[in-house]
Each structure stands twice: as C-alpha cells, then as structure tokens.
Design a protein around this motif. Structure first.
Motif, short mmCIF file in Angstrom:
data_model
loop_
_atom_site.label_atom_id
_atom_site.label_comp_id
_atom_site.label_asym_id
_atom_site.label_seq_id
_atom_site.Cartn_x
_atom_site.Cartn_y
_atom_site.Cartn_z
N ALA A 21 0.66 -1.36 0.03
CA ALA A 21 0.25 -0.36 0.04
C ALA A 21 1.03 1.27 -0.52
O ALA A 21 1.48 1.53 1.44
CB ALA A 21 -1.18 0.23 1.27
N GLY A 22 0.71 1.65 -1.04
CA GLY A 22 2.11 3.10 -1.27
C GLY A 22 3.98 2.41 -1.23
O GLY A 22 3.58 1.82 -1.74
N THR A 23 3.70 3.14 -0.44
CA THR A 23 5.60 2.87 -0.25
C THR A 23 5.66 0.94 1.14
O THR A 23 7.01 1.10 1.56
CB THR A 23 6.56 4.07 0.75
OG1 THR A 23 5.80 4.24 1.31
CG2 THR A 23 6.33 5.07 -0.27
N LYS A 44 -5.63 5.25 1.67
CA LYS A 44 -5.68 6.18 0.67
C LYS A 44 -4.64 5.72 -0.15
O LYS A 44 -4.95 6.35 -1.38
CB LYS A 44 -5.49 7.95 1.00
CG LYS A 44 -6.15 8.71 2.12
CD LYS A 44 -4.99 10.13 3.11
CE LYS A 44 -5.63 10.46 4.11
NZ LYS A 44 -5.19 11.81 4.11
N GLU A 45 -4.27 4.84 0.12
CA GLU A 45 -3.18 4.00 -1.18
C GLU A 45 -4.14 3.25 -1.89
O GLU A 45 -4.20 2.09 -1.36
CB GLU A 45 -2.47 3.77 -1.46
CG GLU A 45 -1.20 4.32 0.22
CD GLU A 45 -0.54 6.02 -1.18
OE1 GLU A 45 -0.39 6.20 -1.98
OE2 GLU A 45 0.12 6.64 -0.42
N ASN A 46 -5.07 3.54 -3.34
CA ASN A 46 -5.74 2.94 -3.43
C ASN A 46 -5.46 2.84 -5.24
O ASN A 46 -4.98 3.89 -5.42
CB ASN A 46 -7.50 2.97 -3.27
CG ASN A 46 -7.96 2.22 -4.01
OD1 ASN A 46 -7.77 0.75 -4.36
ND2 ASN A 46 -9.63 2.72 -4.14
N PRO A 47 -5.22 2.11 -6.04
CA PRO A 47 -5.43 -0.03 -5.03
C PRO A 47 -4.29 0.05 -4.64
O PRO A 47 -3.50 0.32 -4.60
CB PRO A 47 -5.81 -0.49 -6.94
CG PRO A 47 -5.17 0.41 -7.87
CD PRO A 47 -4.83 1.85 -7.57
N LEU A 48 -4.50 -1.24 -3.46
CA LEU A 48 -3.11 -1.84 -3.79
C LEU A 48 -2.61 -3.23 -4.77
O LEU A 48 -3.17 -3.14 -5.16
CB LEU A 48 -3.74 -2.97 -2.06
CG LEU A 48 -4.50 -2.16 -1.01
CD1 LEU A 48 -5.01 -3.27 -0.20
CD2 LEU A 48 -3.80 -1.10 -0.58
N LYS A 49 -1.05 -2.95 -4.30
CA LYS A 49 -0.05 -4.10 -4.98
C LYS A 49 -0.49 -5.19 -4.29
O LYS A 49 0.36 -5.71 -3.03
CB LYS A 49 0.17 -3.47 -5.60
CG LYS A 49 1.72 -3.95 -6.55
CD LYS A 49 1.07 -4.12 -7.85
CE LYS A 49 2.08 -4.52 -8.88
NZ LYS A 49 2.87 -5.55 -8.77
N VAL A 50 -0.90 -6.34 -5.00
CA VAL A 50 -0.67 -7.34 -4.30
C VAL A 50 0.28 -8.69 -5.38
O VAL A 50 -0.36 -8.98 -6.61
CB VAL A 50 -1.59 -8.16 -4.41
CG1 VAL A 50 -1.89 -10.01 -3.43
CG2 VAL A 50 -2.64 -7.30 -4.04
N ASP A 51 0.82 -9.04 -4.72
CA ASP A 51 1.91 -10.12 -6.13
C ASP A 51 2.38 -11.11 -5.12
O ASP A 51 2.35 -11.44 -3.86
CB ASP A 51 3.70 -9.81 -5.86
CG ASP A 51 3.78 -8.44 -5.99
OD1 ASP A 51 2.89 -7.85 -7.66
OD2 ASP A 51 4.14 -7.33 -6.15
#
Length: 200
Positions: A21-23, A44-51
């Motif tokens: 989420a962001g950094t 506020k960090e949208n979207p989330l990065k999922v790996d």
C-alpha cells in the motif's frame, strides 16, 4: 486497515503473498494464514499492489571473521551469486527498536588459555556456525561442504570478482568530418551570335 487471505484458491502452499500500500509492504507465506495490518493513512493508497512470490532457491551464508566476500551456491542447479558483507564501525550499527529482540552477548568468561585463544580469533563462532549449517542441510559429502565454507563458498582455484572495479574510461567521440567548401562553377561560354547576311 487489515488485509487477510480468505481462500488460497490455486496459489501454491510454498508461495509468498505480498501486499503493498503505497510505500508500505507486508508479506508472509501463504500457508501461514497471517493477515496484514496497515496504518490508517494506507487507506488513501488505492489500489493495493498484490504479488505472489515463490522461492526458487535458498542457501546459508556462514560469516567468516575477516572475510567480506562470499559466493552462494543455492539448492537449485546452476543458481549462484556473490555477495559482500561489510561490518559497520562502532556507532554505525543500526539500533533495534525492540531491545528485547537483540541477542544477548555471553558474558561468561573463562580462565583457560585455549578458550581465550579460540575466542580472540573467533574460531568457535565460525566452526559452530558451520556445524549448525551441516546439521540443517545434511549434505551427502559433509567434508566437501565444510571445506566450501572455509573457502568462503569459492572453489580452490576460482578467481573472485573484484570488489574495486576501475572506473570506465570515457569513450572518445569521433570528430565530425570537415565539410568541403562548395566548388565554384566555371562561367559558361556564350554561344557565338550568327553574323548578319551581307548586302548585295
């Protein structure tokens, strides 16, 4: 904010779930069932990065006193790399936020000359680390395995990659060819004028 894996689906058990989420990044093995908590500002960090990450190899690095360069040979055929380990000077050590997480140093002293000698040269720490690694890995040839750690992971006659590479030499740019001055055209000769007919 809390992110949790509800169903594994087709993701392998040995994979690692990573959420950013962001950094801010959180990650854990899929099989652990752990949830990830983020601060409120992460909403506020949208979207989330999922790996989805998967381990392709692992190796142990046994720190040898006075050694700053090692070669790691992973448990996957042909997978290896070289790493550098630099001990920080006193005062440069990163302070642990949790004092209880620090490993307590042994204060038990010994009057035996042999033990003092081994500890002064850090032989005991190194040998104990090697033996622990042998027990964990259980190699088919433990003697060659141990010898490899004594050589910092390198083969006896293997050339190490230099840590201090000389700076690349600047490439001399080729000079542009001089342009030739345009050639002056020779003046064209005028055709002779026809003579007027003579009067009779």
């Amino acid at each position: 904010m809390e992110v949790a894996l509800i169903a594994r689906g087709t993701v392998p058990d040995d994979a690692v779930l990573s959420v950013r989420a962001g950094t801010i990044r959180r990650q854990a093995a899929v099989s652990s069932g752990r949830s990830f908590r983020f601060p409120k500002t992460a909403i506020k960090e949208n979207p989330l990065k999922v790996d989805i990450l998967q381990q392709i190899g692992s190796a142990y690095l046994v720190l040898k006193p006075g050694e700053e360069q090692y070669k790691l040979k992973f448990n996957t055929d042909g997978l290896n790399c070289e790493v550098g380990v630099k001990m920080l000077a006193e005062g440069e050590e990163v302070k642990d936020a949790d004092p209880e997480a620090k490993k307590t140093e042994s204060t038990a002293g010994s009057a035996k000359e042999a033990k003092d000698y081994l500890e002064s040269h850090q032989v005991l720490q190194f040998v104990q680390a090697v033996l622990q690694t042998v027990i964990k890995d259980k190699p088919a040839d433990p003697w060659s395995y141990i010898a490899s750690h004594f050589l910092s992971g390198y083969d006896p006659h293997e050339v190490r990659t230099s840590l201090d590479k000389p700076p690349a030499k600047p490439v001399d740019m080729p000079e542009a060819p001089a342009k030739e001055a345009p050639k002056e055209e020779a003046p064209k000769e005028e055709a002779p004028k026809p003579e007027a007919p003579a009067e009779e």
